[in-house]
Design a protein around this motif. Structure first.
Motif, mmCIF file in Angstrom:
data_model
loop_
_atom_site.group_PDB
_atom_site.id
_atom_site.type_symbol
_atom_site.label_atom_id
_atom_site.label_comp_id
_atom_site.label_asym_id
_atom_site.label_seq_id
_atom_site.Cartn_x
_atom_site.Cartn_y
_atom_site.Cartn_z
ATOM 1 N N PHE A 80 -23.080 -11.883 24.553
ATOM 2 C CA PHE A 80 -24.001 -10.869 24.040
ATOM 3 C C PHE A 80 -25.424 -11.411 24.000
ATOM 4 N N SER A 81 -26.359 -10.595 24.450
ATOM 5 C CA SER A 81 -27.782 -10.873 24.285
ATOM 6 C C SER A 81 -28.399 -9.661 23.590
ATOM 7 N N TRP A 82 -29.687 -9.692 23.364
ATOM 8 C CA TRP A 82 -30.340 -8.564 22.695
ATOM 9 C C TRP A 82 -30.244 -7.288 23.534
ATOM 10 N N ASN A 83 -30.006 -7.426 24.850
ATOM 11 C CA ASN A 83 -29.970 -6.283 25.758
ATOM 12 C C ASN A 83 -28.541 -5.791 26.037
ATOM 13 N N THR A 84 -27.534 -6.396 25.415
ATOM 14 C CA THR A 84 -26.147 -6.013 25.680
ATOM 15 C C THR A 84 -25.750 -4.847 24.794
ATOM 16 N N LYS A 85 -25.290 -3.779 25.428
ATOM 17 C CA LYS A 85 -24.812 -2.617 24.680
ATOM 18 C C LYS A 85 -23.348 -2.804 24.300
ATOM 19 N N GLN A 86 -22.506 -3.189 25.288
ATOM 20 C CA GLN A 86 -21.090 -3.415 25.030
ATOM 21 C C GLN A 86 -20.480 -4.209 26.179
ATOM 22 N N LEU A 87 -19.268 -4.708 25.933
ATOM 23 C CA LEU A 87 -18.498 -5.416 26.958
ATOM 24 C C LEU A 87 -17.222 -4.632 27.233
ATOM 25 N N TRP A 149 -14.748 -9.774 32.101
ATOM 26 C CA TRP A 149 -15.559 -8.916 31.254
ATOM 27 C C TRP A 149 -16.741 -8.409 32.068
ATOM 28 N N GLN A 150 -17.092 -7.175 31.806
ATOM 29 C CA GLN A 150 -18.254 -6.557 32.435
ATOM 30 C C GLN A 150 -19.271 -6.295 31.333
ATOM 31 N N ILE A 151 -20.482 -6.795 31.553
ATOM 32 C CA ILE A 151 -21.555 -6.661 30.569
ATOM 33 C C ILE A 151 -22.315 -5.382 30.877
ATOM 34 N N MET A 152 -22.319 -4.461 29.920
ATOM 35 C CA MET A 152 -23.035 -3.203 30.080
ATOM 36 C C MET A 152 -24.315 -3.291 29.262
ATOM 37 N N PRO A 153 -25.454 -3.439 29.941
ATOM 38 C CA PRO A 153 -26.718 -3.615 29.214
ATOM 39 C C PRO A 153 -27.313 -2.294 28.754
ATOM 40 N N ARG A 154 -28.257 -2.387 27.846
ATOM 41 C CA ARG A 154 -29.015 -1.195 27.451
ATOM 42 C C ARG A 154 -29.916 -0.769 28.606
ATOM 43 N N VAL A 155 -30.501 -1.764 29.283
ATOM 44 C CA VAL A 155 -31.374 -1.528 30.431
ATOM 45 C C VAL A 155 -31.060 -2.592 31.471
ATOM 46 N N GLY A 156 -30.891 -2.203 32.718
ATOM 47 C CA GLY A 156 -30.728 -3.195 33.775
ATOM 48 C C GLY A 156 -29.412 -3.092 34.510
ATOM 49 N N LEU A 157 -29.099 -4.178 35.203
ATOM 50 C CA LEU A 157 -27.933 -4.224 36.073
ATOM 51 C C LEU A 157 -26.675 -4.626 35.320
#
Length: 193
Positions: A80-87, A149-157
């Motif tokens: 998780f980073s500040w831009n991570t919405k969910q995994l 795991w797939q990282i679904m960001p708030r913004v980006g790829l």
């Protein structure tokens, strides 16, 4: 003539268009900066997956079918980073048969929505989806387990990662239960008597 051209340049619609164009341009630059900042984030997940039990192993029709339980300890908080919405986290069983060089079957998954939920400690979790082989290729077969795991960001790829556990377990050589006939799927279910 000059006053008419000057009036068109400074009309309300032209001013609103200029302000909105500038706002969208600034928003796009900020989104690009947010996406670029994620490339500098280094994740170091600690994952352990083991087979807890082969609950059922049988032949249904022409197919092998296994019902499994796993022991999962996966600390994905560093992902998780500040831009991570969910995994989106999944567990796949991978094996080879004489007919197919590589088979991968998803047997479990979960959506992790926050960093606080990202440490998965599941001492006994049953597979969500059956491990089914199209044929009789599971008997005595060595199975690798891969947690991805797939990282679904708030913004980006979208980005992904995984850990593979080679030769995690071997399925039994023989079926402990007698073969089951293939059930016809009609959508109508009889009530037990």
């Amino acid at each position: 003539r000059r006053s008419h051209a000057r009036a068109e340049m400074h009309s309300y619609s032209v001013r609103v268009n200029n302000v909105l164009s500038f706002a969208v341009s600034v928003w796009m630059v900020l989104c690009a900066m947010a996406t670029a900042s994620d490339f500098f984030h280094k994740a170091d997940p600690v994952v352990s997956v083991k087979l807890a039990k082969v609950e059922r192993f049988l032949r249904v029709g022409r197919n092998d079918e296994a019902h499994l339980a796993f022991e999962i300890d996966a600390d994905l908080t560093s992902v998780f980073s500040w831009n991570t919405k969910q995994l989106f986290v999944w567990l796949a069983a991978e094996y080879a048969t004489p007919k197919y060089v590589e088979s991968s079957v998803s047997v479990w998954d979960r959506i992790v929505e926050s960093k606080e939920e990202a440490h998965l400690v599941l001492p006994f979790v049953r597979n969500k989806y059956k491990l089914v082989d199209n044929g009789a290729g599971l008997r005595g077969n060595v199975v690798n387990l891969t947690m991805g795991w797939q990282i679904m960001p708030r913004v980006g790829l979208l980005r992904k990662g995984n850990v593979t556990f080679p030769a995690a377990f071997t399925l039994p050589e023989e079926y402990p239960e007698p073969p089951q006939p293939q059930q016809r799927r009609t959508g109508v279910y009889a009530h037990p008597r």
